[in-house]
Design a protein around this motif. Structure first.
Motif, PDB file in Angstrom:
ATOM      1  N   ILE A  57      60.040  28.923  38.074  1.00 56.42           N
ATOM      2  CA  ILE A  57      59.936  29.952  39.120  1.00 56.42           C
ATOM      3  C   ILE A  57      61.253  30.057  39.882  1.00 56.42           C
ATOM      4  O   ILE A  57      61.751  31.160  40.157  1.00 56.42           O
ATOM      5  N   ARG A  58      61.829  28.918  40.216  1.00 63.56           N
ATOM      6  CA  ARG A  58      63.104  28.937  40.938  1.00 63.56           C
ATOM      7  C   ARG A  58      64.167  29.706  40.153  1.00 63.56           C
ATOM      8  O   ARG A  58      64.950  30.471  40.723  1.00 63.56           O
ATOM      9  N   ASP A  59      64.208  29.483  38.843  1.00 62.83           N
ATOM     10  CA  ASP A  59      65.253  30.098  38.027  1.00 62.83           C
ATOM     11  C   ASP A  59      65.254  31.618  38.149  1.00 62.83           C
ATOM     12  O   ASP A  59      66.332  32.238  38.159  1.00 62.83           O
ATOM     13  N   PHE A  60      64.065  32.225  38.211  1.00 65.41           N
ATOM     14  CA  PHE A  60      64.021  33.680  38.282  1.00 65.41           C
ATOM     15  C   PHE A  60      63.975  34.219  39.706  1.00 65.41           C
ATOM     16  O   PHE A  60      64.226  35.401  39.934  1.00 65.41           O
ATOM     17  N   SER A  61      63.700  33.345  40.653  1.00 69.46           N
ATOM     18  CA  SER A  61      63.651  33.804  42.037  1.00 69.46           C
ATOM     19  C   SER A  61      65.019  34.194  42.576  1.00 69.46           C
ATOM     20  O   SER A  61      65.114  34.835  43.630  1.00 69.46           O
ATOM     21  N   VAL A  62      66.095  33.818  41.866  1.00 70.83           N
ATOM     22  CA  VAL A  62      67.431  34.188  42.338  1.00 70.83           C
ATOM     23  C   VAL A  62      67.633  35.701  42.331  1.00 70.83           C
ATOM     24  O   VAL A  62      68.576  36.213  42.950  1.00 70.83           O
ATOM     25  N   LEU A  63      66.743  36.441  41.669  1.00 72.09           N
ATOM     26  CA  LEU A  63      66.828  37.901  41.657  1.00 72.09           C
ATOM     27  C   LEU A  63      66.322  38.533  42.950  1.00 72.09           C
ATOM     28  O   LEU A  63      66.572  39.714  43.206  1.00 72.09           O
ATOM     29  N   LEU A  64      65.610  37.779  43.762  1.00 74.75           N
ATOM     30  CA  LEU A  64      65.006  38.329  44.972  1.00 74.75           C
ATOM     31  C   LEU A  64      66.061  38.594  46.046  1.00 74.75           C
ATOM     32  O   LEU A  64      67.044  37.860  46.163  1.00 74.75           O
ATOM     33  N   ARG A  65      65.804  39.627  46.821  1.00 74.60           N
ATOM     34  CA  ARG A  65      66.713  40.001  47.906  1.00 74.60           C
ATOM     35  C   ARG A  65      65.975  39.936  49.237  1.00 74.60           C
ATOM     36  O   ARG A  65      64.742  40.003  49.273  1.00 74.60           O
ATOM     37  N   PRO A  66      66.683  39.851  50.359  1.00 77.34           N
ATOM     38  CA  PRO A  66      66.013  39.598  51.646  1.00 77.34           C
ATOM     39  C   PRO A  66      65.209  40.763  52.197  1.00 77.34           C
ATOM     40  O   PRO A  66      64.290  40.546  52.995  1.00 77.34           O
ATOM     41  N   TYR A  67      65.528  42.003  51.800  1.00 79.52           N
ATOM     42  CA  TYR A  67      64.795  43.140  52.373  1.00 79.52           C
ATOM     43  C   TYR A  67      63.642  43.532  51.465  1.00 79.52           C
ATOM     44  O   TYR A  67      63.831  43.808  50.266  1.00 79.52           O
ATOM     45  N   ASN A  68      62.433  43.579  52.030  1.00 77.08           N
ATOM     46  CA  ASN A  68      61.233  43.970  51.290  1.00 77.08           C
ATOM     47  C   ASN A  68      60.929  45.432  51.611  1.00 77.08           C
ATOM     48  O   ASN A  68      60.406  45.747  52.686  1.00 77.08           O
ATOM     49  N   PRO A  69      61.233  46.358  50.711  1.00 77.36           N
ATOM     50  CA  PRO A  69      61.057  47.777  51.008  1.00 77.36           C
ATOM     51  C   PRO A  69      59.598  48.200  51.109  1.00 77.36           C
ATOM     52  O   PRO A  69      59.277  49.152  51.840  1.00 77.36           O
TER      53      PRO A  69
END
Length: 320
Positions: A57-69
């Protein structure tokens, strides 16, 4: 304030693979949430390998960004969080692992930090609930899953991934009048596999009923059930249809889409969520790693709920 590294300034493939590129720090100071792995899987009855779920899960979570539209909020404008690392587990010994979990979670709970926990198989939730009971007493439970996990035993063993919620009810950890299970489906050994949960005190909404009444009425039922009680949310990734989350140990067809999977978490906004776990991610069977993408996004939506709550508190304080 702890926040993720800026991936527009530092490439995602640089540095340690932490959840959402958060700092990996074991601290209880100046944080609102902590992402924690519990890589335990030797209470699973079918496929194993969930011990590798947290890092997957950590490996792919790097795609997440801080703003949730979708929720219109910059998470880290309102809250701070870290990747706390993993709880030490004892492979093959679930009871000693529970003790280790209580020891690891207690300092966070004493500081009112919200743990965002990654399994591991579903047996770990009993350890989580024991730790939370020490801090909150009986708490409500919202349980998303394709299985009720209220069996009395597997092969004579009382502590397996299909038994945690019977044990939690028996141990008095849960506020049963305010606890609910959603999504149960698939072949059973008999009607008792669902009726037992109701006899323990859970409200149960099987997937067939979910489809008949729709998502919004289901979320209304959840809110009406939980009310203002402190609530722990447990999310088995096999709640989602295996077309969208194949990487799990006991898949059941006929579940929600990935979009709906996120909406069920978003719809919890307004509840007093004090903890969350996501379990049963199994990398070996994760075709094209789509389960990890979804799992990290479900956790992201959970963290968003913390930010939304903090924003309401900020706005209320400003108004006064």
């Amino acid at each position: 304030m702890y926040r993720p590294k800026d991936s527009s300034q530092s490439p995602r493939f640089v540095g340690n693979r932490t959840f959402m590129r958060l700092e990996q720090v074991r601290t209880t100071d100046d944080i609102d949430f902590a992402v924690i792995g519990v890589p335990f899987d030797t209470a699973a009855s079918n496929r194993t390998g969930q011990r590798f779920g947290p890092q997957h899960i950590r490996d792919f979570s790097v795609l997440l960004r801080p703003y949730n539209p979708d929720m219109c909020i910059d998470i880290f404008e309102y809250c701070s969080g870290v990747d706390y690392g993993d709880i030490n587990v004892i492979p093959g010994n679930v009871l000693r692992t529970y003790d280790s979990m209580i020891e690891g979670l207690t300092p966070l709970l004493e500081k009112n930090v919200i743990p965002i926990i990654m399994g591991g198989d579903h047996s770990i939730t009993l350890g989580n609930l024991r730790a939370f009971h020490k801090r909150y007493g009986k708490i409500a439970l919202v349980h998303f899953d394709s299985h009720g996990d209220t069996w009395d035993h597997y092969y004579g063993e009382k502590y397996m991934h299909g038994t945690p919620f019977r044990r939690a009810a028996e141990e008095g950890l849960l506020d049963m009048e305010h606890s609910i299970q959603v999504g149960m489906r698939g072949p059973l050994y008999g009607p008792g596999d669902i009726d037992d949960a109701r006899e323990l005190g859970f409200e149960v909404i099987p997937m067939k009923e979910v489809r008949q009444i729709g998502l919004d009425p289901v979320m209304k039922k959840i809110h009406e059930r939980v009310q203002d009680r402190p609530v722990f949310v447990t999310y088995d990734i096999d709640f989602v249809d295996p077309a969208y989350a194949p990487g799990t140990g006991t898949p059941e067809v006929g579940g929600p889409t990935s979009y709906e999977a996120l909406e069920y978490v978003r719809g919890l906004d307004g509840l007093d969520v004090v903890g969350f776990d996501l379990v049963e991610v199994l990398p070996t069977y994760d075709a094209n790693e789509i389960t990890a993408v979804l799992a990290s996004s479900v956790m992201y939506e959970m963290i968003t709920l913390i930010a939304l709550k903090k924003r309401r508190q900020h706005e209320k304080g400003s108004g006064e």
